[in-house]
Design a protein around this motif. Structure first.
Motif, PDB file in Angstrom:
ATOM      1  N   ILE A 219       0.891  -1.264   0.136  1.00  0.00           N
ATOM      2  CA  ILE A 219       0.046   0.137   0.051  1.00  0.00           C
ATOM      3  C   ILE A 219       0.888   1.362   0.151  1.00  0.00           C
ATOM      4  CG2 ILE A 219      -1.924   1.261   0.947  1.00  0.00           C
ATOM      5  CD1 ILE A 219      -2.675  -1.476   0.321  1.00  0.00           C
ATOM      6  N   TYR A 220       0.850   1.833  -1.145  1.00  0.00           N
ATOM      7  CA  TYR A 220       2.050   2.892  -1.101  1.00  0.00           C
ATOM      8  C   TYR A 220       1.035   4.419  -1.065  1.00  0.00           C
ATOM      9  CZ  TYR A 220       5.632   0.534  -3.127  1.00  0.00           C
ATOM     10  OH  TYR A 220       6.890  -0.339  -3.340  1.00  0.00           O
ATOM     11  N   LEU A 221       1.788   5.320  -0.436  1.00  0.00           N
ATOM     12  CA  LEU A 221       1.174   6.759  -0.272  1.00  0.00           C
ATOM     13  C   LEU A 221       2.357   7.602  -0.447  1.00  0.00           C
ATOM     14  CD1 LEU A 221      -0.214   7.339   3.429  1.00  0.00           C
ATOM     15  CD2 LEU A 221       1.158   5.180   2.825  1.00  0.00           C
ATOM     16  N   TYR A 222       2.055   8.818  -0.677  1.00  0.00           N
ATOM     17  CA  TYR A 222       3.026   9.816  -0.773  1.00  0.00           C
ATOM     18  C   TYR A 222       2.598  11.394  -0.045  1.00  0.00           C
ATOM     19  CZ  TYR A 222       1.135  11.050  -5.123  1.00  0.00           C
ATOM     20  OH  TYR A 222       0.027  11.589  -6.143  1.00  0.00           O
ATOM     21  N   LYS A 223       3.573  12.106   0.137  1.00  0.00           N
ATOM     22  CA  LYS A 223       3.294  13.412   0.626  1.00  0.00           C
ATOM     23  C   LYS A 223       4.387  14.364  -0.044  1.00  0.00           C
ATOM     24  CE  LYS A 223       2.186  16.090   4.898  1.00  0.00           C
ATOM     25  NZ  LYS A 223       2.837  17.187   4.632  1.00  0.00           N
ATOM     26  N   ASP A 224       3.761  15.184  -0.644  1.00  0.00           N
ATOM     27  CA  ASP A 224       4.555  16.365  -1.261  1.00  0.00           C
ATOM     28  C   ASP A 224       4.708  17.525  -0.305  1.00  0.00           C
ATOM     29  OD1 ASP A 224       6.050  17.545  -2.845  1.00  0.00           O
ATOM     30  OD2 ASP A 224       4.833  17.877  -4.648  1.00  0.00           O
ATOM     31  N   ALA A 225       5.730  18.289  -0.453  1.00  0.00           N
ATOM     32  CA  ALA A 225       6.025  19.498   0.686  1.00  0.00           C
ATOM     33  C   ALA A 225       4.688  20.344   0.671  1.00  0.00           C
ATOM     34  CB  ALA A 225       7.188  20.337   0.150  1.00  0.00           C
ATOM     35  N   GLY A 226       4.390  20.517   1.894  1.00  0.00           N
ATOM     36  CA  GLY A 226       2.991  21.183   2.221  1.00  0.00           C
ATOM     37  C   GLY A 226       1.576  20.541   1.710  1.00  0.00           C
ATOM     38  N   GLY A 227       1.943  19.338   1.113  1.00  0.00           N
ATOM     39  CA  GLY A 227       0.575  18.772   0.593  1.00  0.00           C
ATOM     40  C   GLY A 227      -0.018  17.931   1.640  1.00  0.00           C
ATOM     41  N   LYS A 228      -1.053  17.181   0.974  1.00  0.00           N
ATOM     42  CA  LYS A 228      -1.860  16.039   1.664  1.00  0.00           C
ATOM     43  C   LYS A 228      -1.010  14.714   1.416  1.00  0.00           C
ATOM     44  CE  LYS A 228      -6.304  18.294   1.077  1.00  0.00           C
ATOM     45  NZ  LYS A 228      -8.050  18.142   0.727  1.00  0.00           N
ATOM     46  N   TYR A 229      -1.470  13.520   2.278  1.00  0.00           N
ATOM     47  CA  TYR A 229      -1.076  12.179   1.914  1.00  0.00           C
ATOM     48  C   TYR A 229      -2.047  11.853   0.814  1.00  0.00           C
ATOM     49  CZ  TYR A 229       1.708  12.113   6.072  1.00  0.00           C
ATOM     50  OH  TYR A 229       2.741  12.187   7.188  1.00  0.00           O
ATOM     51  N   VAL A 230      -1.352  11.263  -0.171  1.00  0.00           N
ATOM     52  CA  VAL A 230      -2.081  10.913  -1.300  1.00  0.00           C
ATOM     53  C   VAL A 230      -1.872   9.285  -1.459  1.00  0.00           C
ATOM     54  CG1 VAL A 230      -2.456  10.678  -3.824  1.00  0.00           C
ATOM     55  CG2 VAL A 230      -1.813  13.003  -2.547  1.00  0.00           C
ATOM     56  N   PHE A 231      -2.878   8.383  -1.646  1.00  0.00           N
ATOM     57  CA  PHE A 231      -2.707   6.924  -1.877  1.00  0.00           C
ATOM     58  C   PHE A 231      -2.310   6.610  -3.206  1.00  0.00           C
ATOM     59  CE2 PHE A 231      -4.353   6.602   2.429  1.00  0.00           C
ATOM     60  CZ  PHE A 231      -4.099   5.650   2.741  1.00  0.00           C
ATOM     61  N   GLY A 232      -1.035   5.972  -3.465  1.00  0.00           N
ATOM     62  CA  GLY A 232      -0.755   5.518  -4.740  1.00  0.00           C
ATOM     63  C   GLY A 232       0.757   5.628  -4.805  1.00  0.00           C
ATOM     64  N   PRO A 233       1.622   4.944  -5.902  1.00  0.00           N
ATOM     65  CA  PRO A 233       0.672   4.249  -7.019  1.00  0.00           C
ATOM     66  C   PRO A 233       0.437   2.730  -6.412  1.00  0.00           C
ATOM     67  CG  PRO A 233       2.708   5.209  -7.586  1.00  0.00           C
ATOM     68  CD  PRO A 233       2.726   5.351  -6.049  1.00  0.00           C
ATOM     69  N   VAL A 234      -0.782   2.237  -7.352  1.00  0.00           N
ATOM     70  CA  VAL A 234      -1.160   0.973  -6.710  1.00  0.00           C
ATOM     71  C   VAL A 234      -0.054  -0.038  -7.311  1.00  0.00           C
ATOM     72  CG1 VAL A 234      -3.621   1.774  -6.940  1.00  0.00           C
ATOM     73  CG2 VAL A 234      -2.552   0.571  -8.809  1.00  0.00           C
ATOM     74  N   TRP A 235      -0.201  -1.218  -6.723  1.00  0.00           N
ATOM     75  CA  TRP A 235       0.914  -2.157  -6.718  1.00  0.00           C
ATOM     76  C   TRP A 235       0.738  -3.463  -6.130  1.00  0.00           C
ATOM     77  CZ3 TRP A 235       4.801  -2.098  -9.893  1.00  0.00           C
ATOM     78  CH2 TRP A 235       5.836  -3.226  -9.661  1.00  0.00           C
ATOM     79  N   ASP A 236       0.931  -4.490  -6.801  1.00  0.00           N
ATOM     80  CA  ASP A 236       0.775  -6.127  -6.565  1.00  0.00           C
ATOM     81  C   ASP A 236      -0.587  -6.525  -6.390  1.00  0.00           C
ATOM     82  OD1 ASP A 236       1.238  -8.314  -5.898  1.00  0.00           O
ATOM     83  OD2 ASP A 236       2.222  -7.995  -4.038  1.00  0.00           O
ATOM     84  N   TRP A 237      -1.168  -6.803  -7.635  1.00  0.00           N
ATOM     85  CA  TRP A 237      -2.634  -7.338  -7.611  1.00  0.00           C
ATOM     86  C   TRP A 237      -2.679  -8.799  -8.098  1.00  0.00           C
ATOM     87  CZ3 TRP A 237      -6.139  -4.212  -5.553  1.00  0.00           C
ATOM     88  CH2 TRP A 237      -5.850  -2.945  -5.250  1.00  0.00           C
TER      89      TRP A 237
END
Length: 209
Positions: free
Chosen positions: A191-209
């Motif tokens: 389950i990947y998620l990322y956060k840019d500087a000053g931004g929100k947590y965003v889920f993705g990219p999707v992986w391993d199905w």
């Protein structure tokens, strides 16, 4: 996949950034074996569905027949590596962070790794995928920041949650696991998620199905 299956997946790095089969240029690529899937379609259909519902940074697919040292080893799925890059997860190189919720990469199953931690509120197994070699200070900062979101969820403060989390991407990841009955969300794994500087947590990219 490498330890248990006869057909091995591969990662490879090019000498310079290049476009492969029409995909955006990069150095790092994956060849997925999809050994457990006799149709070779499960990952592909999941990726395409993710793209259709608007999940960010969704991987692309090219089917390729692979020869290794002159020997044919089968049909593979060529796809992007999940990483921070201009044509991948394009976030601030100084203050952005790429995380994964993953039992395999977390402290329990990978106690000797330098980049993982349990989240402070819900004890989720987490690993930092970017920065590539996080310092102890960066790991502590990532845990503290994520705890702010966890505490907002625990307190049912949905206005605060909305300011911290990209809600559509969260809904999207849950929908995909329902559509494809992917039980690994329970572990969790991949389950990947990322956060840019000053931004929100965003889920993705999707992986391993």
């Amino acid at each position: 996949s490498w330890l248990w299956y006869d057909k091995k997946p591969y990662k490879f790095k090019l000498d310079s950034k290049s476009k492969l089969l029409g995909l955006s240029q990069a150095k790092d690529w994956n060849l997925l074996a999809n050994y457990r899937d006799v149709t070779d379609m499960m990952n592909v259909v999941a990726f395409e569905t993710a793209r259709y519902i608007g999940m960010p940074n969704t991987n692309h697919t090219r089917f390729v027949e692979v020869f290794l040292n002159g020997e044919y080893i089968g049909l593979y799925q060529l796809t992007e590596k999940i990483e921070v890059d201009d044509n991948r997860v394009n976030i601030d190189r100084e203050k952005g962070v790429l995380l994964t919720l993953d039992q395999d990469d977390g402290p329990t199953l990978s106690p000797n790794k330098y980049n993982n931690f349990f989240s402070k509120v819900y004890s989720l197994p987490m690993a930092i995928k970017y920065p590539d070699e996080p310092t102890a200070e960066q790991i502590a900062h990532a845990a503290d920041e994520f705890a702010v979101l966890e505490n907002a969820i625990k307190a049912h403060d949905y206005k605060l949650v909305d300011s911290l989390l990209d809600i559509p991407s969260f809904i999207g990841i849950l929908q995909l696991h329902e559509y494809f009955y992917n039980v690994e969300i329970d572990a969790p794994r991949s389950i990947y998620l990322y956060k840019d500087a000053g931004g929100k947590y965003v889920f993705g990219p999707v992986w391993d199905w």
